[in-house]
Design a protein around this motif. Structure first.
Motif: not given
Ligand code: ADP
Ligand code: MG
Length: 504
Positions: A216, A218, A220, A238-241, A259, A263, A273, A275
């Motif tokens: 995972n 993100s 920031c 931040g929003t995670r992938c 990644e 982002q 971003v 999720q």
């Protein structure tokens, strides 16, 4: 025990090419296959590489009316792993059904532990270089079933399914988002793998898929992570992938790098971003979307009615704790403290449990530093060069220990020891016997050494005159004597004899 380590502040990765400063935040979900002969809820074998569909019990194939029966050993392995990660062990846990249909999951659901995992909070000390470490918090470990394997590339018109892996026990080890860069993420997986191999709870074979990670990621702005740490409030992050199913340390790092850049580019462009779950394409070196949060499955988790809550006794946990092996950090600290090894050498020797055991067998009752030198420089060096491992080493710990003994006794010089190593490597045999039989013993007989020195002196009168003016030239005589004796003369004794003869 950890006194020798200095814990660094997070070193957020600076991303080149970005307009502003960004920090990375990473949390890992690691799936580790439990080392166990039988599956989690059946007696079927877990052997890797068996004939397809030969290790399948009725319950694994989800035949009607079959009921799961928990494998106590798998539970014990999860508890042992939890203890190894200094984690809380939950005496009551429970299994839930995660519902989804997939051809390699005949039940139509996976048995997992969502609400009440067997292991709670713990931590992993991640090594970032000699004497430098970071702490990564563990949120939980739960036990679950693995799925089987769908095979799509054997026939143009058909797909096949192999249920051998169906129902094998996995531990899912979930970290807090405490990892701050690609190298740290890889080092975290390396350390987890190392600890589990010491414990014997997972063999860590990433090629066979026995250890794989969902990563995972993100990003920031600076300062946001500190706010999260103070409050444990995820809204500061931040929003995670989530990048699914990574099974190589190198790919984990490359995927995180890619990644993070992706982002940051979106955010600096004023975008948002989303999720989602992504896949890493190793050939292209890119991640790509697999499914977004909106299309995420609704797994309709509910407690599995076929299984009672899992209750274990504190005494049982204590008994497992009492049988814990020495863990890598402890072993490394002991090698430094008791054997006087450098932090670096101790790290190399303890990196893998099999290597560490081999070294301990060589060092047993011998000089630790000398043993370390022979294991690292001669043996590991040679194994590496020839693409071998400690398991396939042609030289045993007893043989290497034998070399160290012969040097310590003064029977052979370091140079002859290397010849002996070569003989053992190619022919095998008993080191002491080989030295005896092939006349490799070092000459410490002063009479013999004196004779050799006299001969060289007699043959080189001009050199003798020069050496009398300049004592540094004595080294030339020592070299000549060693050469004349085929490297077998004790160098210290030769040195002394030459000095005496030239001086006198
Ligand atoms: P899920 O099970 O839906 O994937 P979890 O809350 O269990 O969600 O989190 C999964 C992983 O994601 C954990 O390892 C966690 O530390 C990590 N994580 C959560 N939020 C973030 C974030 N903002 N950035 C990076 N990792 C995160
Ligand atoms: Mg997840």
């Amino acid at each position: 025990m950890l006194d020798h380590l200095s814990f660094t502040e997070p070193q957020p990765k600076v991303i080149a090419g970005a307009k502003g400063d960004w920090e990375l935040v990473i949390g890992l979900e690691v799936h580790a296959q439990v080392s166990s002969n039988a599956k989690l809820f059946s007696g079927a074998s877990t052997a890797f590489g068996s004939e397809p569909n030969s290790n399948v019990a009725f319950v694994d194939a989800a035949m009607p009316g079959m009921l799961p029966v928990i494998n106590e050993y798998c539970v014990e392995q999860a508890v042992r792993t939890g203890l190894g990660l200094k984690a809380a062990i939950n005496l009551v846990s429970a299994f839930d059904r995660k519902n989804y249909f997939y051809p390699d999951l005949p039940q139509g659901y996976q048995i997992s532990q969502l609400y009440h995992p067997i292991v709670g909070e713990g931590e992993v000390i991640v090594d970032m270089g000699p004497g430098v470490a970071r702490r990564v918090r563990i949120e939980r470990i739960h036990i679950e079933q693995d799925a089987g394997k769908s095979i799509h590339d054997m026939d143009p018109n058909m797909s096949f399914v192999d249920l051998n892996r169906t129902g094998v026990a996995l531990m899912e080890i979930v970290s807090r988002p405490d990892i701050r860069g690609p190298e740290e993420a890889a080092a975290y997986v390396v350390k987890l793998r190392q600890i589990m191999r010491y414990l014997g709870t997972c063999d860590g074979n990433m090629q066979n898929g026995n250890l794989r990670a969902d990563v995972n990621v993100s990003v920031c702005p600076p300062g946001a992570y500190e706010k999260y740490q103070e409050t444990q409030d995820f809204s500061h992050l931040g929003t995670r992938c989530e990048i699914k199913n990574m099974n190589s340390m190198r790919f984990i790092q490359a995927a995180i790098e890619y990644e993070a850049r992706r982002q940051i580019a979106i955010l600096e462009d004023g975008g948002e971003v989303i999720q989602e779950t992504r896949l890493y394409d190793a050939d292209k070196g890119e991640t790509r979307s697999m499914r977004s949060k909106e299309e995420a499955h609704d797994y309709r988790y509910f407690p599995d009615p076929d299984l009672l809550p899992l209750e274990i006794e504190q005494e049982w946990v204590d008994a497992i704790a009492a049988r814990m092996p020495e863990l890598p950090d402890e072993k490394k600290a002991r090698f430094v403290k008791d054997m006087g090894l450098s932090e670096y050498d101790a790290g190399v020797l303890t990196a893998d449990v099999d290597n560490a055991n081999f070294f301990e067998a060589v060092a047993q009752g011998r000089d630790g530093k000398m043993a370390a030198n022979w294991v690292i420089n001669e043996l590991f060096g040679r194994l590496n060069k020839e693409g071998l491992t400690i398991q396939t080493s042609p030289i045993t710990a007893a043989q290497l220990g034998g070399i160290v003994d012969l040097i310590a006794k003064g029977d052979i010089s370091g140079k002859i020891a290397k010849d002996l190593f070569e003989i053992l490597w190619t022919e095998g045999g008993d080191p002491a016997k080989i030295v005896e039989e092939r006349g490799m013993k070092q000459v410490t007989d002063l009479g013999a050494i004196e004779k050799a020195v006299d001969e060289i002196i007699a043959a080189n009168p001009a050199q003798v005159e020069k050496a009398k003016q300049n004592p540094k030239l004595a080294g030339w005589f020592v070299g000549q004597v060693l050469k004349a004796t085929g490297g077998k003369a004790n160098p210290a004794a030769v040195n002394e004899m030459v000095a005496k003869k030239l001086g006198g």
